[in-house]
Design a protein around this motif. Structure first.
Motif, mmCIF file in Angstrom:
data_model
loop_
_atom_site.group_PDB
_atom_site.id
_atom_site.type_symbol
_atom_site.label_atom_id
_atom_site.label_comp_id
_atom_site.label_asym_id
_atom_site.label_seq_id
_atom_site.Cartn_x
_atom_site.Cartn_y
_atom_site.Cartn_z
ATOM 1 N N VAL A 1 21.852 5.803 -23.897
ATOM 2 C CA VAL A 1 21.285 5.852 -22.309
ATOM 3 C C VAL A 1 22.767 6.096 -21.731
ATOM 4 N N GLN A 2 22.601 6.963 -20.604
ATOM 5 C CA GLN A 2 23.747 7.092 -19.682
ATOM 6 C C GLN A 2 23.340 6.525 -18.379
ATOM 7 N N LEU A 3 24.139 5.435 -17.771
ATOM 8 C CA LEU A 3 23.786 5.048 -16.507
ATOM 9 C C LEU A 3 24.748 5.333 -15.356
ATOM 10 N N VAL A 4 24.226 5.403 -14.345
ATOM 11 C CA VAL A 4 24.743 5.815 -13.000
ATOM 12 C C VAL A 4 24.421 5.031 -11.741
ATOM 13 N N GLU A 5 25.247 4.236 -11.421
ATOM 14 C CA GLU A 5 24.958 3.417 -10.034
ATOM 15 C C GLU A 5 25.059 4.472 -8.722
ATOM 16 N N SER A 6 24.275 3.850 -7.828
ATOM 17 C CA SER A 6 24.591 4.353 -6.423
ATOM 18 C C SER A 6 24.016 3.435 -5.140
ATOM 19 N N GLY A 7 24.420 3.638 -4.192
ATOM 20 C CA GLY A 7 23.997 2.710 -3.178
ATOM 21 C C GLY A 7 25.053 1.497 -2.454
ATOM 22 N N GLY A 8 25.735 1.503 -3.194
ATOM 23 C CA GLY A 8 27.054 0.514 -2.593
ATOM 24 C C GLY A 8 27.477 0.850 -1.299
ATOM 25 N N GLY A 9 28.355 0.029 -0.774
ATOM 26 C CA GLY A 9 28.797 0.350 0.493
ATOM 27 C C GLY A 9 29.132 -0.884 1.182
ATOM 28 N N LEU A 10 29.685 -0.585 2.406
ATOM 29 C CA LEU A 10 29.930 -1.678 3.380
ATOM 30 C C LEU A 10 28.734 -2.314 4.121
ATOM 31 N N ALA A 11 28.462 -3.560 4.219
ATOM 32 C CA ALA A 11 27.431 -4.251 4.956
ATOM 33 C C ALA A 11 27.901 -5.486 5.775
ATOM 34 N N GLN A 12 27.045 -5.766 6.830
ATOM 35 C CA GLN A 12 27.722 -6.828 7.811
ATOM 36 C C GLN A 12 26.701 -7.991 6.931
ATOM 37 N N ALA A 13 27.538 -9.112 7.171
ATOM 38 C CA ALA A 13 26.639 -10.475 6.537
ATOM 39 C C ALA A 13 25.348 -10.506 7.164
ATOM 40 N N GLY A 14 24.479 -10.936 6.444
ATOM 41 C CA GLY A 14 23.095 -10.821 6.967
ATOM 42 C C GLY A 14 22.204 -9.523 6.689
ATOM 43 N N GLY A 15 23.039 -8.591 6.465
ATOM 44 C CA GLY A 15 22.393 -7.124 6.264
ATOM 45 C C GLY A 15 21.821 -6.926 4.924
ATOM 46 N N SER A 16 21.454 -5.639 4.530
ATOM 47 C CA SER A 16 20.800 -5.191 3.310
ATOM 48 C C SER A 16 21.440 -4.173 2.776
ATOM 49 N N LEU A 17 21.388 -4.092 1.443
ATOM 50 C CA LEU A 17 21.763 -2.903 0.741
ATOM 51 C C LEU A 17 20.903 -2.832 -0.394
ATOM 52 N N ARG A 18 20.567 -1.293 -0.982
ATOM 53 C CA ARG A 18 19.744 -1.318 -2.106
ATOM 54 C C ARG A 18 20.546 -0.459 -3.132
ATOM 55 N N LEU A 19 20.747 -1.037 -4.256
ATOM 56 C CA LEU A 19 21.498 -0.296 -5.389
ATOM 57 C C LEU A 19 20.304 0.437 -6.211
ATOM 58 N N SER A 20 20.939 1.645 -6.786
ATOM 59 C CA SER A 20 19.942 2.382 -7.723
ATOM 60 C C SER A 20 20.806 2.525 -8.953
ATOM 61 N N CYS A 21 20.264 2.580 -9.835
ATOM 62 C CA CYS A 21 20.800 3.008 -11.479
ATOM 63 C C CYS A 21 19.958 3.955 -12.211
ATOM 64 N N ALA A 22 20.334 5.130 -12.127
ATOM 65 C CA ALA A 22 19.686 6.242 -12.772
ATOM 66 C C ALA A 22 20.063 6.198 -14.209
ATOM 67 N N ALA A 23 18.956 6.164 -15.025
ATOM 68 C CA ALA A 23 19.172 6.341 -16.461
ATOM 69 C C ALA A 23 19.016 7.936 -17.219
ATOM 70 N N ALA A 24 19.993 8.280 -17.752
ATOM 71 C CA ALA A 24 19.630 9.443 -18.613
ATOM 72 C C ALA A 24 19.378 9.244 -20.065
ATOM 73 N N GLY A 25 18.006 9.560 -20.635
ATOM 74 C CA GLY A 25 17.705 9.000 -21.929
ATOM 75 C C GLY A 25 16.090 9.017 -21.831
#
Length: 126
Positions: free
Chosen positions: A2-26
């Motif tokens: 399985v190959q894994l690739v993350e995305s969705g990181g970045g800069l957020a302010q305290a109290g905010g939200s982020l959603r990370l994704s991990c796409a799997a090849a396999g």
């Protein structure tokens, strides 16, 4: 394999939200327990969350419970981490990891995971 690739990181302010994704090849993604770990500079890699390959059971690190939610979509071969109410101490590189049929009792053990993504940086400003 399985190959894994993350995305969705970045800069957020305290109290905010982020959603990370991990796409799997396999072809056998639905046989893999998936987990998120994070590593801040100068610190060990620590467990964030995991979801089982078969029951949908989830587990979280103490700091993540109540703020973070992990999920998976086997039809899309994708694994997610929704992070809410972010804090500056959540700043780290976040990694997704996978292990075939890993049982829940050892979800949190970093050494049990065979496959890792390259990581995505999450920075939370105060």
């Amino acid at each position: 394999q399985v190959q894994l690739v993350e995305s969705g990181g970045g800069l957020a302010q305290a109290g905010g939200s982020l959603r990370l994704s991990c796409a799997a090849a396999g072809r056998t993604f639905n046989q893999y327990t998936m987990a998120w770990f994070r590593q801040a500079p100068g610190k060990a890699r620590e467990f964030v969350a995991a979801i089982s390959y078969n029951t949908g059971y989830t587990d979280y690190g103490d700091f993540a419970a109540g703020r973070f939610t992990t999920s998976r979509d086997n039809a899309k071969n994708t694994f997610y981490l929704q992070m809410d109410r972010l804090k500056p101490e959540d700043t780290a590189v976040y990694y997704c990891a996978g292990k075939a049929r890993l049982r829940a009792a050892i979800f949190k053990n970093v050494e049990h995971y065979d496959y890792w993504g390259q990581g995505t940086q999450v920075t939370v400003s105060s």
